[in-house]
Scaffold this motif. Structure first.
Motif, PDB file in Angstrom:
ATOM      1  N   LEU A   1       0.752  -1.343  -0.298  1.00  0.00           N
ATOM      2  CA  LEU A   1       0.082  -0.069  -0.108  1.00  0.00           C
ATOM      3  C   LEU A   1       1.497   1.603   0.025  1.00  0.00           C
ATOM      4  CD1 LEU A   1      -3.305  -0.530   2.689  1.00  0.00           C
ATOM      5  CD2 LEU A   1      -2.714  -0.431   0.210  1.00  0.00           C
ATOM      6  N   GLN A   2       1.917   0.647   0.429  1.00  0.00           N
ATOM      7  CA  GLN A   2       3.262   2.802   1.174  1.00  0.00           C
ATOM      8  C   GLN A   2       3.156   2.757  -0.217  1.00  0.00           C
ATOM      9  OE1 GLN A   2       3.304   3.176   4.427  1.00  0.00           O
ATOM     10  NE2 GLN A   2       3.914   4.520   3.637  1.00  0.00           N
ATOM     11  N   ASP A   3       3.996   2.842  -1.599  1.00  0.00           N
ATOM     12  CA  ASP A   3       3.854   3.143  -2.676  1.00  0.00           C
ATOM     13  C   ASP A   3       3.091   2.999  -3.615  1.00  0.00           C
ATOM     14  OD1 ASP A   3       6.312   4.219  -1.415  1.00  0.00           O
ATOM     15  OD2 ASP A   3       7.116   1.857  -1.412  1.00  0.00           O
ATOM     16  N   ASN A   4       1.693   2.945  -3.811  1.00  0.00           N
ATOM     17  CA  ASN A   4       0.908   1.743  -4.469  1.00  0.00           C
ATOM     18  C   ASN A   4       0.105   3.059  -5.519  1.00  0.00           C
ATOM     19  OD1 ASN A   4      -1.430   1.014  -6.019  1.00  0.00           O
ATOM     20  ND2 ASN A   4      -0.634  -0.920  -5.078  1.00  0.00           N
ATOM     21  N   LYS A   5       0.129   3.141  -6.396  1.00  0.00           N
ATOM     22  CA  LYS A   5      -0.354   4.803  -7.197  1.00  0.00           C
ATOM     23  C   LYS A   5      -1.823   4.767  -6.244  1.00  0.00           C
ATOM     24  CE  LYS A   5       3.476   4.994 -10.943  1.00  0.00           C
ATOM     25  NZ  LYS A   5       3.296   5.070 -12.653  1.00  0.00           N
ATOM     26  N   ILE A   6      -2.429   3.295  -6.571  1.00  0.00           N
ATOM     27  CA  ILE A   6      -4.212   3.405  -6.554  1.00  0.00           C
ATOM     28  C   ILE A   6      -3.768   3.799  -4.916  1.00  0.00           C
ATOM     29  CG2 ILE A   6      -5.785   1.263  -6.350  1.00  0.00           C
ATOM     30  CD1 ILE A   6      -4.350   0.042  -8.252  1.00  0.00           C
ATOM     31  N   THR A   7      -3.058   3.673  -4.360  1.00  0.00           N
ATOM     32  CA  THR A   7      -3.335   3.760  -3.014  1.00  0.00           C
ATOM     33  C   THR A   7      -3.127   5.521  -2.432  1.00  0.00           C
ATOM     34  OG1 THR A   7      -1.698   1.798  -1.767  1.00  0.00           O
ATOM     35  CG2 THR A   7      -1.985   3.538  -0.931  1.00  0.00           C
ATOM     36  N   GLN A   8      -2.306   6.054  -3.114  1.00  0.00           N
ATOM     37  CA  GLN A   8      -2.254   7.996  -4.082  1.00  0.00           C
ATOM     38  C   GLN A   8      -3.903   8.859  -4.266  1.00  0.00           C
ATOM     39  OE1 GLN A   8       1.726   8.098  -6.014  1.00  0.00           O
ATOM     40  NE2 GLN A   8       2.696   7.379  -4.090  1.00  0.00           N
TER      41      GLN A   8
END
Length: 642
Positions: free
Chosen positions: A353-360
């Protein structure tokens, strides 16, 4: 259900905090006792969610039974209620840990915040999340029987307690996975061992949790119709009582305020209704649903940085994790709710999750949603917004430093006291200030001090009062930090009234400016004399154009760090620069005129130093050497008696 005690009973003492919490709950929550069922059903539903998630990578955990549910039953004769789930279950170690201790950071703060007022304390208890222990509000004895999913039937555990000082643990055989909690009700709580009562509470509090909650529907015996025909008997069966639809998946038009309010209590364990909420489905490039709540009260551990906070994360309606902090910035850590994504993988981890584009994308969308929700409240419901600000305002002030993208949106939400109001209530927004600005004014003037009184009575405000110019009064510890990241609003610069040379721009007419230039020349020699006395203590001495009633003040040079920022850094253990103030003197003040005429150089020195001490005290609330100040004052007062 077969069981055997293969290892004998072990008695354990409750953690001290648990004993305190049990006593508090029994007394503080007595008027709201039916919430015990909501709490226990919520825990059972959470256990189902956790099993569903674990089974993504190990389907054997279902043990051939994938229909997750919670069952509520009762025995009127024995005066018992049983809540039974087929969720993840517990090992003996987990039962001892989860049911015998409170492993929460901030526990000490929680107990320090208790007031002894049952009504107030019940709110705190709700914030703390009493969960399982709420059983003792109505029960004189509680028995928990549990087995971890995937473990042998012989690895079951029975936990028993009467809610006093200890509990017992016993190894049992439990054929079915999950947890069964039996409450032996107190005599005065018999009303709860009743079919209608339990169904009413489940519908009221647990209607929209996604796990089915079942109760037994008795057999309807064979009967005879009006025409003499026999009507066949209907056998007894488990009947789903709640709607069992994940609330956030429903259309907003199908839901009422009370549905959102009860669901909030389910996910937050708060006893109070939320202040407001936003429910949104986003379709297109990213598909997700968010349901975000603003609580009414700040939790007691709001400032505890170690506490995990965040939204509940679901992926395609499957619960993945609690406290997913990646979807909400730290300055919005008070927001409760959930996000359900169609785009994230089911096996997503915190690390992914930390570096996921969807998370952003989700974080950006959820943050924007909360800021718009607060902006609407600030414009349309000022009374409620003031309640929100009093609870969470200082946290929101962290925003401009953390979130440059939304700095303007956050600035609109900020509230402060000002010279326009007559009390310390922080109710003035920058937009309010700009609306009231005088003709020709192009700056927002503010002052930062250690308290409202210190800000309101600072000598630097005198010229602003005389000219009727509003000044924003700031006195929270975080304000100086905020202003180091927020320089303007709506194109208007934020200017401190205690920094640098005072520039009122078009608010000063040419005549005033000419008079100030003349004063600088007239008192040139007097200023030079003072500068010689104070050369080691101040950066400069100037004729003041901001004072009307006070004899002197200190200000910070526009290129130097402010005294409030220096103090903040000191408290954080950071090295600080040696910054000397600029000393401004009101040469028209009677005391200054008297001092200017003193011929005795030693006495003159004492008078000037007293002026500086007074100015320092007015600006900072403290001085480096109060003993010397008192001695100088005493000497000067004695000299006046001679």
């Amino acid at each position: 259900m077969a069981e055997s005690a293969t290892q004998g009973k072990q008695t354990h003492g409750f953690q001290t905090e648990v004993k305190q919490l049990l006593q508090l709950m029994i007394h503080s929550l007595y008027s709201n006792k039916e919430i015990f069922l909501r709490e226990l059903i919520s825990n059972a539903a959470d256990a189902s969610d956790k099993l569903r998630f674990e089974a993504l990578s190990n389907n054997d955990l279902y043990e051939g039974d994938g229909n997750l549910r919670v069952r509520v039953s009762f025995d009127e004769e024995k005066n018992t209620i049983t809540i039974d789930d087929n969720g993840i279950g517990m090992t003996q170690e987990e039962a001892a840990e989860h049911l015998g201790t409170i492993a929460k950071s901030g526990t000490a703060d929680f107990f320090q915040n208790l007031s002894g007022d049952n009504a107030k304390d019940s709110q705190l208890i709700g914030q703390f999340g009493v969960g399982f222990y709420s059983a003792f509000i109505v029960a004189k004895k509680v028995v928990v029987r549990s087995r971890k999913a995937g473990a042998d039937a012989s690895a079951g555990v029975e936990w028993t307690s009467e809610g006093e000082g200890d509990f017992t643990l016993e190894t049992i055989t439990k054929e079915n996975r999950g947890t069964e909690i039996t409450l032996f009700l107190s005599e005065e709580e018999k009303e709860f061992a009743n079919d209608w009562k339990l169904r009413e509470i489940i519908k009221k509090y647990s209607d929209h949790i996604s796990t089915p909650v079942e109760m037994w529907k008795n057999e309807i015996p064979e009967s005879e119709g009006e025409d003499g025909e026999k009507i066949a008997a209907i056998p007894g069966e488990w009947e789903v009582i709640n709607k069992a639809d994940a609330l956030w998946t429903l259309d907003k038009s199908e839901l009422e305020d009370k549905d959102y309010q009860e669901f909030y209590k389910h996910i937050s364990h708060d006893f109070d209704d939320p202040m407001t909420w936003a429910h949104n489905k986003v379709e297109g490039k990213s598909e997700y649903t968010s349901l975000l709540y603003i609580p009414k009260k700040a939790p007691f551990d709001l400032w505890n940085r170690d506490k995990q906070r965040g939204l509940k994360l679901y992926v395609q309606r499957v619960f993945i994790m609690d406290d997913a902090e990646q979807f909400m910035p730290t300055y919005l850590r008070f927001v409760k709710g959930l996000v359900d994504s169609n785009d994230l993988p089911l096996n997503v981890s915190r690390e992914i999750l930390q570096d996921n584009k969807i998370t952003q994308t989700l974080r950006k969308g959820c943050t924007s949603r909360v800021l718009k929700m607060l902006d609407r409240m600030g414009k349309n419901d000022k009374e409620n917004y003031q309640v929100f600000w009093d609870e969470f305002g200082q946290v929101l002030k962290e925003g401009p430093a953390e979130d440059m993208v939304n700095k303007e949106a956050i600035a609109k939400l900020l509230r402060f006291a000002s010279t326009h109001t007559d009390n310390a209530t922080q109710s003035v927004g920058f937009a309010d200030y700009v609306e009231r600005m005088k003709e020709g004014q192009d700056k927002i003037y503010y002052i930062v001090a250690d308290s409202y009184e210190a800000a309101k009575n600072n000598p630097s405000l005198e010229i602003f009062r005389k000219k009727g110019i509003e000044v924003v009064l700031m006195f929270d510890r975080i304000d100086e930090w905020l202003l180091s990241h927020l320089n303007d609003f709506d194109g208007k610069s934020l200017v401190s009234v205690t920094r640098g040379d005072l520039d009122l721009g078009d608010l000063d007419d040419e005549e005033t400016k000419k008079a100030q230039e003349d004063a600088d020349k007239t008192f040139e020699s007097s200023v030079a004399r003072m500068k010689e006395v104070l050369s080691a203590d101040v950066k400069d001495v100037k004729v003041s154009h901001r004072l009307t009633d006070s004899p002197a003040c200190i200000v910070t040079d526009s290129s130097d760090m402010s005294s409030q920022m220096i103090e903040m850094m000191k408290q954080m253990g950071q090295p600080v620069p040696d910054v000397k103030p600029v000393f401004e003197v009101n040469m028209e003040h009677a005391l200054v005129k008297h001092i200017d005429q003193v011929q005795d150089e030693e006495q003159y020195k004492q008078w000037v130093e007293v002026l500086l001490d007074q100015a320092t005290l007015a600006e900072r609330g403290t001085m480096t050497d109060p003993g010397s100040f008192i001695k100088r004052m005493n000497d000067l007062m004695l000299s006046l008696t001679k």
